[in-house]
Design a protein around this motif. Sequence first.
Motif, PDB file in Angstrom:
ATOM      1  N   GLY A  32      11.778  -9.954   3.127  1.00 41.30           N
ATOM      2  CA  GLY A  32      11.175 -10.644   1.680  1.00 41.30           C
ATOM      3  C   GLY A  32      11.562 -11.630   1.076  1.00 41.30           C
ATOM      4  O   GLY A  32      11.100 -12.519   0.162  1.00 41.30           O
ATOM      5  N   GLN A 180       4.809  -4.669   4.220  1.00 39.92           N
ATOM      6  CA  GLN A 180       5.356  -4.113   3.000  1.00 39.92           C
ATOM      7  C   GLN A 180       6.609  -3.088   3.573  1.00 39.92           C
ATOM      8  O   GLN A 180       6.899  -3.231   4.516  1.00 39.92           O
ATOM      9  N   ALA A 181       6.901  -2.097   2.593  1.00 38.82           N
ATOM     10  CA  ALA A 181       8.229  -1.281   2.779  1.00 38.82           C
ATOM     11  C   ALA A 181       8.038  -0.610   4.064  1.00 38.82           C
ATOM     12  O   ALA A 181       8.945  -0.520   5.047  1.00 38.82           O
TER      13      ALA A 181
ATOM     14  N   GLY B  24       4.272   7.056  -1.233  1.00 34.01           N
ATOM     15  CA  GLY B  24       4.125   5.747  -1.716  1.00 34.01           C
ATOM     16  C   GLY B  24       4.652   4.402  -1.190  1.00 34.01           C
ATOM     17  O   GLY B  24       5.534   3.781  -1.812  1.00 34.01           O
TER      18      GLY B  24
HETATM   19  C1  LIG Z   1       6.126   0.517  -8.555  1.00 31.56           C
HETATM   20  C2  LIG Z   1       7.012   0.443  -7.311  1.00 31.56           C
HETATM   21  N1  LIG Z   1       6.641   1.103  -6.242  1.00 31.56           N
HETATM   22  C3  LIG Z   1       7.517   1.298  -5.165  1.00 31.56           C
HETATM   23  C4  LIG Z   1       8.644   0.434  -4.995  1.00 31.56           C
HETATM   24  C5  LIG Z   1       9.593   0.368  -3.954  1.00 31.56           C
HETATM   25  N2  LIG Z   1       9.325  -0.873  -3.015  1.00 31.56           N
HETATM   26  C6  LIG Z   1      10.370  -2.006  -3.380  1.00 31.56           C
HETATM   27  S1  LIG Z   1       9.729  -3.229  -2.315  1.00 31.56           S
HETATM   28  C7  LIG Z   1       8.458  -2.443  -1.749  1.00 31.56           C
HETATM   29  C8  LIG Z   1       7.610  -2.912  -0.606  1.00 31.56           C
HETATM   30  C9  LIG Z   1       6.913  -4.418  -1.162  1.00 31.56           C
HETATM   31  O1  LIG Z   1       6.354  -5.007  -0.330  1.00 31.56           O
HETATM   32  P1  LIG Z   1       5.991  -6.410  -0.495  1.00 31.56           P
HETATM   33  O2  LIG Z   1       5.281  -6.677  -1.945  1.00 31.56           O
HETATM   34  O3  LIG Z   1       4.954  -6.909   0.470  1.00 31.56           O
HETATM   35  O4  LIG Z   1       7.226  -7.258  -0.529  1.00 31.56           O
HETATM   36  P2  LIG Z   1       7.876  -7.953   0.733  1.00 31.56           P
HETATM   37  O5  LIG Z   1       7.358  -7.400   2.002  1.00 31.56           O
HETATM   38  O6  LIG Z   1       7.498  -9.297   0.696  1.00 31.56           O
HETATM   39  O7  LIG Z   1       9.236  -7.656   0.558  1.00 31.56           O
HETATM   40  C10 LIG Z   1       8.413  -1.067  -2.272  1.00 31.56           C
HETATM   41  C11 LIG Z   1       7.236  -0.287  -1.839  1.00 31.56           C
HETATM   42  C12 LIG Z   1       8.798  -0.574  -6.363  1.00 31.56           C
HETATM   43  N3  LIG Z   1       9.849  -1.149  -6.276  1.00 31.56           N
HETATM   44  N4  LIG Z   1       7.940  -0.522  -7.389  1.00 31.56           N
END
Ligand SMILES: Cc1ncc(C[n+]2csc(CCOP(=O)(O)OP(=O)(O)O)c2C)c(N)n1
Lengths: 273, 310
Positions: A32, A180-181, B24
């Motif tokens: 990311g 996402q994650a 989540g």
């Molecule tokens: C409110 C919240 N829920 C869960 C997380 C855990 N988390 C960190 S990064 C992520 C995935 C983010 O996905 P995306 O926004 O698409 O970012 P990218 O794939 O570009 O890294 C999650 C679920 C968090 N940081 N904040």
Amino acid sequence: MIDIYRLEKKARQIRGQLVETSHKCHVPHLGGCLSCVDILVALYWQILKIDPEEPNKQGSDKFILSKGHAAHALFTTLAYKGFFDRQLLDNYGGLDNPLGEHPLPNCVSGVEIATGSLGHGLSFALGMALAAKLKQQSQKFFVLMGDGEINEGSVWEAALFAPMHQLDNVIAIIDYNKWQATGRSAEVMSLESITEKWQAFGWEAMAVDGHNMEQLLLTLKAAKKVKGKPIAIIADTVKGKGISFMQDDNNWHYRIPTNDEVMTAKKELGLIK
Amino acid sequence: MRNQFAETVTELARTDERVVLLSGDIGNRLFNAYKEIAPERFYNCGIAEANMITMAAGLALSGFKPVAYTITPFITTRCLEQIKVDLCYHNLPVILVGTGSGLSYAELGATHHSCEDIAIMRALPNMTVICTADTTEVRLALTEAMKVDGPVYIRMGKKNEPNVHCSDPIFNIGKGISLTEGKDICIIATGNMVATAMEVSEQLLEKQISTKVVSMHTVKPLDKALLMNIFNEYKHVVTLEEHNVVGGFGSAVAEWYVDNCRHYVNLLRIGTPDRFISHVVSQQDARKKYQLLAEPIADKINKVLEKEKI
Ligand SMILES: Cc1ncc(C[n+]2csc(CCOP(=O)(O)OP(=O)(O)O)c2C)c(N)n1
């Protein structure tokens, strides 16, 4: 004339630095980070009206990294742009080093807002944009969000508010890297059609190739000229962009590269022979 | 602890068709085994915790046993109103499981710390609050929580926490577990500080101080009978938690003490300070900075006892 080649080179250097620091200092979230490097370079080298020596000067543009887990990309960009000493990257996340996995409040020059809990940045920008309107200042507020991040309801609360108040000083950029994650963004939530969604909410929505420097600059400049509406830029990106074995492989959300992988990556980026 | 959680929830889902797991957008691959046995009863709810909680309420109202899982601050404070109104007000059997509690994610910054969750969760009527000390407690707490007819919050560490139980103790929600017996002082610890309490007791033993250690996994409802015994028997009681001293487990014990004890007992509450913790490189580093390692705790206790001798 803007030297696109120079910006592309800067982006390659920053990518190389990210991979190297990630290995050396165990910083995750490379995927990311790599997907938003071109956006950051376009913003900091050409678009933002901001002085690295004095980023909080009245009337400066603001950038908010709402997807806080890409702090590594932001910090590296700021270091390369001269906001603070690049040497800080050598000991990233170490004792008494202000650079960490997420930005802390006022951790370094150029970063005011702590992010890391997803879905806060856009509302922060709206508040600052309202304040700028009240003070009759003309700067712009840029926010970078992940395509996973916009799962959050709070994002859509802000999305409903901004057009109502014609916040044309807000430019939201979505790093649409399709992951996402724990899965494909479009398989976790019904994300499509993302551009149309923002349009339907009353935003001036623009889609752009988030790795094409020329297009990015054109779109960002056009966004700054929009009047009467907030702007959403859907940047079509690839998670892990720039390094063949990281591209579109979501293991690099967490994985740390080995020394060999750093070497291969730097070769691919043309930084070493 | 999170691997144990995944294993146990999978076991429970195998035998109980009412179990539905909601996550989540975290735990990549953690739930692969679960998804094999009950793919239709697993939902990745995305990065949208508020919606996840109220959907869990809807599932529970329809006879299911939802278990909702994500990083602690995001399953507690991020969606507090949903927990209060939709789970607690309706008294619905939903299990909330938070991973990476306290300072487990120290180096990620305060967005990922949870040093207020015990305080907030225990202030909600109908909520049961359990802080697990090790994998054994995770397994037993989750199994017992399934039998509770109301909302339960289970607070876990991350992974590789030391074991405090070498065999299965008798585990009842609302009943503390005595781990060691001693006559000079009693340390009542909760969650991921129980292992530290054991270390403290060993260090104190070297100074000829004998310590009783209790794992008080359930912060709400408190084990009042056990507290009464402890406060009758010991002149010095210590509470230990990886949580703000404001409002947490120690506060719960202090409240009980003020309301129920008519004699003086010296209560020492140990936890994190009332400030955001930043610039730490690991949980260990954070514990070191804020005197939550065994040695400074043992020193503190020793000083209290020395003072008494004078
Ligand atoms: C409110 C919240 N829920 C869960 C997380 C855990 N988390 C960190 S990064 C992520 C995935 C983010 O996905 P995306 O926004 O698409 O970012 P990218 O794939 O570009 O890294 C999650 C679920 C968090 N940081 N904040």
